[in-house]
Design a protein around this motif. Structure first.
Motif, PDB file in Angstrom:
ATOM      1  N   SER A 121       0.815  -1.440  -0.094  1.00 25.77           N
ATOM      2  CA  SER A 121       0.643   0.029   0.169  1.00 25.77           C
ATOM      3  C   SER A 121       0.767   1.160   0.046  1.00 25.77           C
ATOM      4  CB  SER A 121      -0.831   0.136   1.277  1.00 25.77           C
ATOM      5  OG  SER A 121      -2.075   1.453   1.915  1.00 25.77           O
ATOM      6  N   TRP A 130      -7.778   6.618   6.088  1.00 31.51           N
ATOM      7  CA  TRP A 130      -7.139   6.005   5.058  1.00 31.51           C
ATOM      8  C   TRP A 130      -7.439   4.731   5.551  1.00 31.51           C
ATOM      9  CZ3 TRP A 130      -5.046   5.485   0.288  1.00 31.51           C
ATOM     10  CH2 TRP A 130      -4.380   4.554   0.427  1.00 31.51           C
ATOM     11  N   ASP A 131      -8.051   3.665   5.086  1.00 31.75           N
ATOM     12  CA  ASP A 131      -8.344   2.041   5.539  1.00 31.75           C
ATOM     13  C   ASP A 131      -7.455   1.255   4.908  1.00 31.75           C
ATOM     14  OD1 ASP A 131     -10.580   3.667   6.959  1.00 31.75           O
ATOM     15  OD2 ASP A 131     -11.490   3.094   5.177  1.00 31.75           O
ATOM     16  N   PHE A 132      -6.505   1.450   3.789  1.00 34.43           N
ATOM     17  CA  PHE A 132      -5.494   0.739   3.313  1.00 34.43           C
ATOM     18  C   PHE A 132      -3.818   0.557   4.043  1.00 34.43           C
ATOM     19  CE2 PHE A 132      -8.019   1.504  -1.024  1.00 34.43           C
ATOM     20  CZ  PHE A 132      -8.948   1.153  -0.420  1.00 34.43           C
ATOM     21  N   ARG A 200       1.287   8.879  -0.687  1.00 35.04           N
ATOM     22  CA  ARG A 200      -0.271   8.657  -1.996  1.00 35.04           C
ATOM     23  C   ARG A 200      -0.304   9.958  -2.429  1.00 35.04           C
ATOM     24  NH1 ARG A 200      -4.326   9.072   3.142  1.00 35.04           N
ATOM     25  NH2 ARG A 200      -2.034  10.150   3.846  1.00 35.04           N
ATOM     26  N   PHE A 220      -2.958  -5.924   3.058  1.00 33.32           N
ATOM     27  CA  PHE A 220      -3.469  -5.389   1.976  1.00 33.32           C
ATOM     28  C   PHE A 220      -4.516  -5.972   0.772  1.00 33.32           C
ATOM     29  CE2 PHE A 220       1.145  -4.535   2.500  1.00 33.32           C
ATOM     30  CZ  PHE A 220       0.729  -3.624   4.210  1.00 33.32           C
ATOM     31  N   PRO A 221      -5.317  -5.197   1.139  1.00 36.77           N
ATOM     32  CA  PRO A 221      -6.931  -4.901   0.120  1.00 36.77           C
ATOM     33  C   PRO A 221      -6.554  -5.154  -1.273  1.00 36.77           C
ATOM     34  CG  PRO A 221      -7.421  -3.174   1.116  1.00 36.77           C
ATOM     35  CD  PRO A 221      -6.132  -3.691   1.741  1.00 36.77           C
ATOM     36  N   GLU A 223      -7.480  -4.086  -3.142  1.00 32.03           N
ATOM     37  CA  GLU A 223      -8.664  -2.475  -3.497  1.00 32.03           C
ATOM     38  C   GLU A 223      -7.195  -0.957  -3.336  1.00 32.03           C
ATOM     39  OE1 GLU A 223     -11.560  -4.913  -2.955  1.00 32.03           O
ATOM     40  OE2 GLU A 223      -9.918  -3.894  -1.631  1.00 32.03           O
ATOM     41  N   ALA A 224      -6.152  -1.540  -2.427  1.00 31.80           N
ATOM     42  CA  ALA A 224      -5.162  -0.303  -2.218  1.00 31.80           C
ATOM     43  C   ALA A 224      -4.178  -0.308  -3.261  1.00 31.80           C
ATOM     44  CB  ALA A 224      -4.440  -0.533  -1.281  1.00 31.80           C
ATOM     45  N   TYR A 227      -5.721   1.373  -6.379  1.00 33.18           N
ATOM     46  CA  TYR A 227      -5.737   3.387  -6.165  1.00 33.18           C
ATOM     47  C   TYR A 227      -4.505   3.299  -6.125  1.00 33.18           C
ATOM     48  CZ  TYR A 227      -4.591   7.460  -2.300  1.00 33.18           C
ATOM     49  OH  TYR A 227      -4.546   8.317  -1.943  1.00 33.18           O
TER      50      TYR A 227
END
Length: 266
Positions: A121, A130-132, A200, A220-221, A223-224, A227
């Motif tokens: 991430s 920020w959830d990642f 980021r 980490f998912p 989805e990261a 991103y």
């Protein structure tokens, strides 16, 4: 065994195999170059494959200074320059991706042909909104304490999170052995620093073709990874459904072929 000496007399252990387009594999925090042992034989047939132990890690000098992501990036700049490498493909796994991003933030794309991000991430910290990330303040505080009070126990438990399926005992043993080569003082220092950094807002600085590989479960998912893909112009994302954090050990054939296809497309 080859070592490269930096200006501050730190010695970096490295291995150099094959010829042609240079590919530099950069490992994660607490790990070592040995983690890429299943990539070297595959890629050395068509590429110049370089693996290196970051300062303090693996067989490199156990110096007590310089343990920040930014310094590791400067070390890699010196490494590339001393070996006179040109148009390097950087492959950064876990914290190694931070090293790649920090390198580009400091030095631009000079001598860099492409990058590969492996399961990382843009920030490990769970910032507001920020959830990642992987750690909030209480979590990183607990990690720091665990490393200082029982490093072996912490490392032994940490390994399980890096695999989707339980590894064979022999593999578990060498992974733990490599992790335990890092002194606790260094481990807690760099774990804190790499948790605090945040890339980021600078992902757009990566202006070279980039491959992003993410495990489907673990720290980490995916989805990261999405991103990251949205913010690096020339990038693509590949998910590894049967992996956690160690894609190159868990799905070796798919990992090697995916990178090989990307390298060949450059």
């Amino acid at each position: 065994m080859p070592y490269l000496t930096l200006e501050d007399n730190t010695q970096l252990f490295y291995e150099d195999h094959g010829q042609g387009q240079p590919v530099l594999f950069i490992h994660g925090v607490m790990m070592s170059s040995k983690f890429f042992q299943k990539q070297v034989p595959y890629f050395q047939k068509n590429y110049r494959v370089l693996t290196v132990d970051l300062r303090g890690h693996g067989q490199s000098s156990k110096v007590e200074h310089g343990h920040t992501v930014a310094q590791y990036a400067r070390d890699m700049k010196a490494f590339i320059e001393q070996l006179d490498l040109k148009d390097v493909i950087l492959v950064g796994w876990s914290m190694g991706a931070f090293v790649v991003w920090d390198y580009i933030n400091q030095f631009g794309r000079e001598n860099i042909k492409a990058t590969t991000v492996v399961d990382q991430s843009p920030s490990d910290y769970i910032w507001p909104g920020w959830d990642f990330g992987a750690f909030d303040f209480e979590a990183i505080k607990g990690v720091m304490q665990a490393i200082q009070e029982d490093q072996h126990g912490f490392n032994a438990e940490f390994i399980h999170g890096m695999y989707k399926e339980k590894p064979e005992q022999a593999e578990y043993d060498w992974v733990l052995e490599e992790m335990n080569k890092l002194p606790a003082s260094i481990e807690s220092t760099i774990v804190f620093n790499q948790t605090a950094v945040d890339y980021r807002d600078t992902l757009g600085n990566v202006t070279v073709p980039t491959l992003i590989c993410f495990g489907s479960v673990g720290f980490f998912p995916v989805e990261a990874g999405a991103y990251i893909q949205e913010r690096i112009p020339e990038s693509r994302l590949v998910a590894f459904e049967n992996s956690s954090h160690l894609l190159f050990l868990e799905e070796t054939e798919k990992f090697n072929q995916t990178l090989d296809e990307f390298f060949s497309s450059l």
